[in-house]
Write a protein that holds these residues in place. Sequence first.
Motif, short mmCIF file in Angstrom:
data_model
loop_
_atom_site.label_atom_id
_atom_site.label_comp_id
_atom_site.label_asym_id
_atom_site.label_seq_id
_atom_site.Cartn_x
_atom_site.Cartn_y
_atom_site.Cartn_z
N PRO A 158 -7.29 35.15 25.07
CA PRO A 158 -7.36 34.94 26.52
C PRO A 158 -6.19 35.61 27.25
O PRO A 158 -5.09 35.74 26.70
N LEU A 159 -6.45 36.02 28.48
CA LEU A 159 -5.44 36.70 29.29
C LEU A 159 -4.14 35.90 29.38
O LEU A 159 -3.05 36.47 29.27
N GLU A 160 -4.25 34.59 29.56
CA GLU A 160 -3.05 33.76 29.70
C GLU A 160 -2.16 33.87 28.46
O GLU A 160 -0.93 33.92 28.57
N GLU A 161 -2.77 33.89 27.29
CA GLU A 161 -2.00 34.00 26.05
C GLU A 161 -1.41 35.40 25.90
O GLU A 161 -0.28 35.57 25.44
N LEU A 162 -2.17 36.43 26.31
CA LEU A 162 -1.65 37.80 26.28
C LEU A 162 -0.39 37.90 27.15
O LEU A 162 0.60 38.50 26.74
N GLU A 163 -0.46 37.34 28.34
CA GLU A 163 0.67 37.38 29.26
C GLU A 163 1.89 36.67 28.67
O GLU A 163 3.02 37.09 28.85
N ALA A 217 -2.00 52.80 34.00
CA ALA A 217 -1.63 53.61 35.16
C ALA A 217 -0.52 52.89 35.94
O ALA A 217 -0.43 51.66 35.89
N PRO A 218 0.31 53.64 36.66
CA PRO A 218 1.34 53.00 37.48
C PRO A 218 0.69 52.00 38.45
O PRO A 218 -0.33 52.29 39.06
N GLY A 219 1.29 50.83 38.53
CA GLY A 219 0.78 49.79 39.42
C GLY A 219 -0.31 48.93 38.81
O GLY A 219 -0.70 47.91 39.37
N GLU A 220 -0.83 49.34 37.66
CA GLU A 220 -1.88 48.56 36.99
C GLU A 220 -1.24 47.34 36.31
O GLU A 220 -0.15 47.43 35.76
N THR A 221 -1.92 46.21 36.36
CA THR A 221 -1.41 44.99 35.75
C THR A 221 -2.14 44.71 34.44
O THR A 221 -3.19 45.31 34.16
#
Length: 164
Positions: free
Chosen positions: A102-107, A121-125
Amino acid sequence: MDNIILIGMPGAGKSTVGVLLAKTLGYAFLDTDLVIQQREGALLQSLVDSLGVEAFLDVEADAICSVECRGTVIAPGGSAVCRERAMSHLKALGRIVYLHLPLEELERRLNNISTRGIAMAPGETLADLFAYRAPLYRNYADLTVDVGRQSLEETVALVLRALR
């Protein structure tokens, strides 16, 4: 089983799980990020910075398409799914297992996103990347294994169970 290919987002554990899976099965292990670095003579982040994302993805696909092996657990970079020819080659080499985190765990896991050699890309999250890539991972996967806060050994056991 001939080869097993682990796909997923950066931080999902492809390389770490891959090494343990290979040891468990008596397979070789191949990280395609290392193939890229050897072929290009530069670190991933340097390549992304100097080439730009699109050209890096082409270099990555070239490196992946050069891989020929048997009895190997392969861990391609998380961006391998961005080039159809790379994924077609991997599909021809073996079964593709998507390690879904899940995204939360990746973060939580990724605190070195700007130096890790991630094709963004620059600015991509990370959320942008996840939204774009998750459907591609699901599309190319033969099997999906949900990974999270379990131990590495438990993750390897889940992958083995899914492969049976």
